[in-house]
Enzyme design. Structure first.
Site, mmCIF file in Angstrom:
data_model
loop_
_atom_site.group_PDB
_atom_site.id
_atom_site.type_symbol
_atom_site.label_atom_id
_atom_site.label_comp_id
_atom_site.label_asym_id
_atom_site.label_seq_id
_atom_site.Cartn_x
_atom_site.Cartn_y
_atom_site.Cartn_z
ATOM 1 N N ARG A 94 0.829 -1.205 0.000
ATOM 2 C CA ARG A 94 0.000 0.000 0.000
ATOM 3 C C ARG A 94 0.865 1.258 0.000
ATOM 4 O O ARG A 94 0.530 2.251 -0.670
ATOM 5 C CB ARG A 94 -0.933 0.004 1.212
ATOM 6 C CG ARG A 94 -1.994 -1.094 1.178
ATOM 7 C CD ARG A 94 -2.993 -0.944 2.315
ATOM 8 N NE ARG A 94 -3.761 0.293 2.189
ATOM 9 C CZ ARG A 94 -4.643 0.704 3.094
ATOM 10 N NH1 ARG A 94 -4.860 -0.005 4.185
ATOM 11 N NH2 ARG A 94 -5.301 1.835 2.911
ATOM 12 N N ASP A 131 -3.325 7.966 2.606
ATOM 13 C CA ASP A 131 -2.309 7.947 1.552
ATOM 14 C C ASP A 131 -1.443 9.194 1.471
ATOM 15 O O ASP A 131 -0.469 9.234 0.732
ATOM 16 C CB ASP A 131 -2.970 7.717 0.187
ATOM 17 C CG ASP A 131 -4.178 8.625 -0.018
ATOM 18 O OD1 ASP A 131 -4.038 9.859 0.143
ATOM 19 O OD2 ASP A 131 -5.266 8.101 -0.325
ATOM 20 N N HIS A 146 -7.723 8.508 10.252
ATOM 21 C CA HIS A 146 -7.325 7.099 10.374
ATOM 22 C C HIS A 146 -5.825 6.874 10.293
ATOM 23 O O HIS A 146 -5.374 5.741 10.126
ATOM 24 C CB HIS A 146 -8.037 6.277 9.293
ATOM 25 C CG HIS A 146 -9.524 6.284 9.438
ATOM 26 N ND1 HIS A 146 -10.388 6.112 8.383
ATOM 27 C CD2 HIS A 146 -10.305 6.473 10.530
ATOM 28 C CE1 HIS A 146 -11.639 6.167 8.816
ATOM 29 N NE2 HIS A 146 -11.611 6.402 10.109
#
Length: 291
Positions: A94, A131, A146
């Site tokens: 990720r 991200d 988060h």
């Protein structure tokens, strides 16, 4: 008044309120932009949809798998305790995807709007994404509910650090590819990322809020404070199903703030908002935020 009667009255009131909202809902961009011009405090609440336009997997629905694993099954404290090597391979993948992605026109429109109106408006971006694309686009007033893929937290001393190394640790180089034929991970725990603070040496974990964990109280308090005073809230690329963020916009609408949703398709809460603009965020936001 009985509790049953009280609940029935509340249900009727909520239903009537939703019907009124549906009847007066608008997709009039000109009218929305007029509201935006006069607003003093604005919150932009973003979710996976805006990052999906930059090529970030949402790991939801049919696409919710990495290798043969449901992504949600790896995003938990239990998964990390049982197999930290496998979880780190997933998060290394990720991180690599996010590092190669670029902020899209939607991210840039948000950042440009904040910069352009900094002397007259208070703009806060609350994101459920991890991200880092909002920050890379230039957003300054950013609350990451988060966590962030490019931060680590020591499981022993709890130190949180920014880490943008690629790979984050030598043992993870060329690992984490979403190959469904690969099962498990053979990386020894001693070869995973560990804390470098003094003699700590604790195992590092991604600084992400996993399923079963609570949001950081300070982060949540900042988000709730911004939501409690905003004049306008933009709901951008989020399905509004993950709590507590799912309640932010509906609660703002109920107290009188104007709420506008920008999504590819209607969500369970669309009928509760004043405006709805359908389409990619990269196309709708540059128009909406150009005032």
């Amino acid at each position: 008044m009985s509790s049953i009667l009280s609940r029935a009255i509340h249900r009727i009131q909520d239903k009537n309120w939703q019907i009124k909202m549906t009847l007066r809902q608008s997709s009039d961009m000109r009218k929305f932009k007029e509201c935006l011009k006069t607003a003093k405090e604005i919150v932009i609440l973003s979710g996976a949809g805006i990052s999906a336009e930059s090529g970030i997997p949402t790991f939801r629905g049919a696409g919710g798998y990495w290798r043969k694993y449901q992504a949600a099954s790896l995003a938990s404290p239990e998964a990390f305790r049982n197999n930290p090597s496998l979880v780190w391979e997933f998060y290394h993948y990720r991180r690599e995807v996010a590092a190669k992605a670029e902020p899209n026109a939607g991210h840039k429109a948000v950042a440009n709007f904040e910069a352009k109106t900094s002397s007259s408006k208070k703009v806060t971006v609350i994101t459920q994404n991890v991200d880092g694309l909002h920050a890379r686009a230039g957003t300054k007033s950013l609350i990451e509910l988060h966590g962030n893929l490019f931060k680590t937290r020591c499981t022993k001393c709890k130190e949180v650090l920014v880490n943008t190394d690629t790979p984050i640790w030598e043992a993870l180089a060329n690992r984490g590819a979403p190959d469904s034929t690969v099962v498990g991970s053979d990386i020894p725990i001693k070869s995973l990322p560990h804390c470098k603070k003094g003699t700590c040496g604790g195992l590092l974990r991604p600084h992400i809020v996993w399923f079963g964990e609570s949001l950081d109280p300070d982060v949540l308090n900042k988000a709730e404070a911004a939501m409690s005073t905003c004049d306008i809230c933009l709901v951008v690329g989020t399905s509004s199903v993950v709590y507590p963020a799912a309640m932010f916009a509906p609660q703002a609408a109920q107290r009188g703030a104007i709420v506008a949703e920008f999504n590819l398709e209607p969500t369970p809460t669309t009928s509760e908002f004043h405006y709805y603009f359908e389409g990619p965020c990269g196309k709708t936001l540059p128009v909406a935020l150009n005032i």
